[in-house]
Design a protein around this motif. Structure first.
Motif, PDB file in Angstrom:
ATOM      1  N   GLN A   1       8.061  12.495   6.061  1.00 53.64           N
ATOM      2  CA  GLN A   1       6.937  12.435   5.119  1.00 53.64           C
ATOM      3  C   GLN A   1       5.992  11.294   5.487  1.00 53.64           C
ATOM      4  N   SER A   2       6.580  10.167   5.881  1.00 51.37           N
ATOM      5  CA  SER A   2       5.709   9.035   6.206  1.00 51.37           C
ATOM      6  C   SER A   2       4.947   9.314   7.494  1.00 51.37           C
ATOM      7  N   SER A   3       5.561  10.076   8.407  1.00 48.83           N
ATOM      8  CA  SER A   3       4.808  10.418   9.613  1.00 48.83           C
ATOM      9  C   SER A   3       3.738  11.449   9.279  1.00 48.83           C
TER      10      SER A   3
ATOM     11  N   ARG B   1       0.839  -1.207   0.000  1.00 46.08           N
ATOM     12  CA  ARG B   1       0.000   0.000   0.000  1.00 46.08           C
ATOM     13  C   ARG B   1       0.872   1.254   0.000  1.00 46.08           C
ATOM     14  N   GLU B   2       1.921   1.249   0.837  1.00 41.84           N
ATOM     15  CA  GLU B   2       2.800   2.419   0.920  1.00 41.84           C
ATOM     16  C   GLU B   2       3.482   2.664  -0.430  1.00 41.84           C
ATOM     17  N   CYS B   3       3.909   1.576  -1.065  1.00 44.40           N
ATOM     18  CA  CYS B   3       4.571   1.711  -2.372  1.00 44.40           C
ATOM     19  C   CYS B   3       3.582   2.235  -3.414  1.00 44.40           C
ATOM     20  N   LEU B   4       2.349   1.721  -3.389  1.00 42.92           N
ATOM     21  CA  LEU B   4       1.345   2.175  -4.355  1.00 42.92           C
ATOM     22  C   LEU B   4       1.026   3.649  -4.152  1.00 42.92           C
TER      23      LEU B   4
ATOM     24  N   GLY C   1       7.666   2.441   5.126  1.00 41.62           N
ATOM     25  CA  GLY C   1       8.258   3.773   4.915  1.00 41.62           C
ATOM     26  C   GLY C   1       9.729   3.670   4.565  1.00 41.62           C
ATOM     27  N   VAL C   2      10.431   2.768   5.233  1.00 42.74           N
ATOM     28  CA  VAL C   2      11.873   2.607   4.978  1.00 42.74           C
ATOM     29  C   VAL C   2      12.114   2.060   3.564  1.00 42.74           C
TER      30      VAL C   2
ATOM     31  N   LEU D   1       2.620  -1.112  13.600  1.00 43.05           N
ATOM     32  CA  LEU D   1       3.460   0.088  13.521  1.00 43.05           C
ATOM     33  C   LEU D   1       4.833  -0.236  12.926  1.00 43.05           C
ATOM     34  N   VAL D   2       5.389  -1.372  13.323  1.00 42.33           N
ATOM     35  CA  VAL D   2       6.688  -1.765  12.745  1.00 42.33           C
ATOM     36  C   VAL D   2       6.527  -2.014  11.243  1.00 42.33           C
ATOM     37  N   SER D   3       5.432  -2.633  10.851  1.00 38.10           N
ATOM     38  CA  SER D   3       5.178  -2.875   9.423  1.00 38.10           C
ATOM     39  C   SER D   3       5.071  -1.556   8.677  1.00 38.10           C
ATOM     40  N   LYS D   4       4.372  -0.624   9.280  1.00 40.48           N
ATOM     41  CA  LYS D   4       4.217   0.703   8.667  1.00 40.48           C
ATOM     42  C   LYS D   4       5.588   1.357   8.516  1.00 40.48           C
ATOM     43  N   MET D   5       6.416   1.185   9.525  1.00 39.75           N
ATOM     44  CA  MET D   5       7.777   1.746   9.458  1.00 39.75           C
ATOM     45  C   MET D   5       8.583   1.081   8.358  1.00 39.75           C
ATOM     46  N   LEU D   6       8.512  -0.238   8.294  1.00 31.27           N
ATOM     47  CA  LEU D   6       9.254  -0.965   7.255  1.00 31.27           C
ATOM     48  C   LEU D   6       8.809  -0.517   5.868  1.00 31.27           C
TER      49      LEU D   6
END
Lengths: 291, 264
Positions: free
Chosen positions: A103-105, A36-39, A138-139, A131-136
């Motif tokens: 930006q991700s925050s 989702r983050e990549c999309l 973003g990274v 939250l860790v998944s969300k961070m990964l």
């Protein structure tokens, strides 16, 4: 209290699946969040372009202009004099990670305002994992941006040792985690998007300039002992040095320790902040007993 | 009247779909919920009625574990939302009052993302998405951007999303607000069908009285207090009103401060 008779076929309705999630379920969840983050990133082309243009402006214009003024002596990990462009490249990688982490925050604050964040937080997976998944996620996006920048820099003649591009990956990952965790922690205390601009100014610019991203620490120490002390306590300093050494296949253990420690600290803070029973998200909640 | 813990629907033998016991919640000094208790049986349609500010959304936030339940307890199919939030949340599908679709993503991407948040991936997710899009009359729209959908269509997608992990309890917070009459009726009919055919329990929060049927169960909140609970026909009868609209008006005008359960 009267109760209505339930149809026979419905009376058998029982709780849905029980039992804990297995590793496969966790991986599916992680993959979904990263995808989702990549999309989202791919749908926001302006974000990608601006994330690339920013460090390139520094590399093409600032570094070219200041090359003669800001000479760099031979300091580890360099074994010879290097061009100023070469010196600031790790700092610019750190800059991409810093901006991307913030930006991700920012997107988390946006998601919270728009309500999207709720869909994440009501997932049955443990909140720390979400939250860790969300961070990964973003990274992953941040690292893609760094490599896009490094490719352009390579064509500009700013080259690291070939294996350095591989060695730097873990350093980028760890530094990215630290900065994303910091961003996540900040996002938990920001109520509205409007407040975020202020935080950006108070975090990004001081964080970036009070570091060895643009000039070595010994020069800062000569110019201002106070600024040097600020640089020493700035976690971003260590992220930049970790990346710089990694380009040359070396590990700066102090930087590694500080970055790893800060990552854990910020992450723990973010997890607590997003925990409904303990965190900052509950500040508006109940403060007393029954009325 | 002082009966605190009431149950709407069901035979009384099975585990309650939702059990809310003595729940209170405040925003700073402002009390939003005051010692609210009720439970709903599986496979029943329960309307949570209340004017704006009655505490419906706060109650939803507590049930969905967005807020912590500090006073009282909430159990979903026997799972305490504080102690076993994962198990409890696996039983629940939620449609929030605010639109929560990602507008930049397609319908399929939105649904697929939600499926992954419940550990459902690959072919299984694809099959469920296809089936649910049919259920909510949105087949063939999976590649449309969420941004291009109307308000009613977005709601349908959100309902499909809430059903993806096959919950036994569906929570809908003012799901029809801002929609035209036709869209509202369509969504309500879809939800009622789910109760009837799939046996899903529904808690439908609304302040729109015309969405309530006489056969429904109802929980009425006023200024954070539970003022009535029971079947709609019981509510009408006990309040001496002619219709649920009158009963609702009476309950909201009531000057009694404590909990007044209407229970024949």
């Amino acid at each position: 209290m009267s109760t209505s008779a339930m149809p026979q076929k419905l009376a058998s309705v029982t709780p849905v699946r029980s039992g804990a999630f297995g590793l496969r379920h966790y991986l599916v969840c992680l993959k979904g969040i990263v995808l989702r983050e990549c999309l989202r990133f791919l749908h926001q082309r302006e974000r990608f372009i601006s994330s690339l243009v920013r460090p390139l402006v520094w590399l093409f214009i600032f570094a070219a202009g200041f090359r003669q003024v800001l000479g760099v002596s031979i300091i580890p990990p360099y074994k010879t004099y290097v061009l100023y462009e070469v010196y600031i490249t790790p700092g610019l990688c750190g800059m991409i990670l810093l901006f991307s982490g913030m930006q991700s925050s920012l997107s988390m604050v946006y998601d919270r305002e728009m309500g999207n964040m709720r869909t994440l937080l009501v997932s049955p997976f443990p909140r720390w994992f979400l939250l860790v998944s969300k961070m990964l996620a973003g990274v992953a996006v941040s690292i893609a941006q760094v490599y896009a920048f490094l490719i352009v820099a390579w064509f500009w003649g700013v080259k690291a040792p070939p294996l350095g591009y591989l060695f730097v990956l873990p350093a980028l990952f760890l530094s990215g985690m630290m900065l994303c965790a910091l961003g996540m922690l900040l996002s938990s205390v920001i109520k509205q998007l409007e407040n975020f601009a202020g935080i950006m100014n108070f975090v990004i610019f001081p964080g970036y300039f009070a570091s060895p991203a643009l000039y070595p620490l010994w020069r800062i120490q000569e110019a201002s002992p106070l600024l040097y002390k600020i640089c020493i306590v700035n976690p971003f300093t260590y992220a930049v040095e970790l990346i710089r050494f990694a380009f040359y296949g070396q590990v700066d253990w102090v930087s590694l320790g500080v970055v790893a420690g800060c990552t854990l600290l910020f992450l723990a803070g973010a997890i607590i902040a997003y925990d409904p029973s303990r965190g900052l998200m509950t500040r508006k909640q109940d403060t007393g007993g029954n009325a | 009247m002082s009966v605190q813990h009431v149950r709407t629907g069901g035979s009384g033998n099975e585990v309650a779909a939702l059990d809310v016991v003595g729940v209170s919640h405040s925003y700073g000094p402002k009390r939003a919920l005051n010692n609210v208790s009720f439970s709903i049986a599986p496979a029943t349609f329960t309307v949570l009625l209340g004017l704006n500010g009655a505490g419906k959304t706060t109650l939803f936030s507590l049930i969905s574990h967005l807020y912590d339940t500090r006073h009282g307890s909430i159990r979903i199919f026997g799972h305490d939302i504080r102690r076993a939030s994962g198990e409890a949340l696996r039983c629940v599908g939620i449609v929030f009052q605010a639109r929560t679709l990602d507008l930049d993503l397609s319908v399929y991407q939105n649904l697929s993302y939600h499926a992954s948040l419940h550990g459902i991936g690959g072919g299984e997710a694809r099959q469920r998405i296809a089936a649910l899009l049919e259920t909510v009359d949105m087949q063939g729209r999976e590649h449309d951007k969420a941004r291009s959908l109307s308000g009613g269509q977005m709601r349908r997608i959100e309902i499909a999303r809430a059903l993806l992990h096959r919950p036994s309890l569906l929570l809908l917070d003012e799901a029809t607000v801002g929609l035209d009459v036709q869209s509202r009726a369509g969504i309500l009919a879809t939800i009622r069908r789910l109760v009837e055919i799939e046996g899903i329990g529904v808690l439908w929060a609304t302040h729109l009285i015309d969405e309530v049927d006489d056969g429904d169960h109802a929980v009425v909140l006023r200024q954070g207090n539970l003022v009535a609970s029971g079947t709609v026909s019981d509510l009408i009868q006990a309040s001496g009103a002619d219709s649920i609209r009158d009963a609702f008006s009476k309950l909201n005008r009531a000057e009694t401060a404590g909990i007044a359960e209407i229970s024949p």
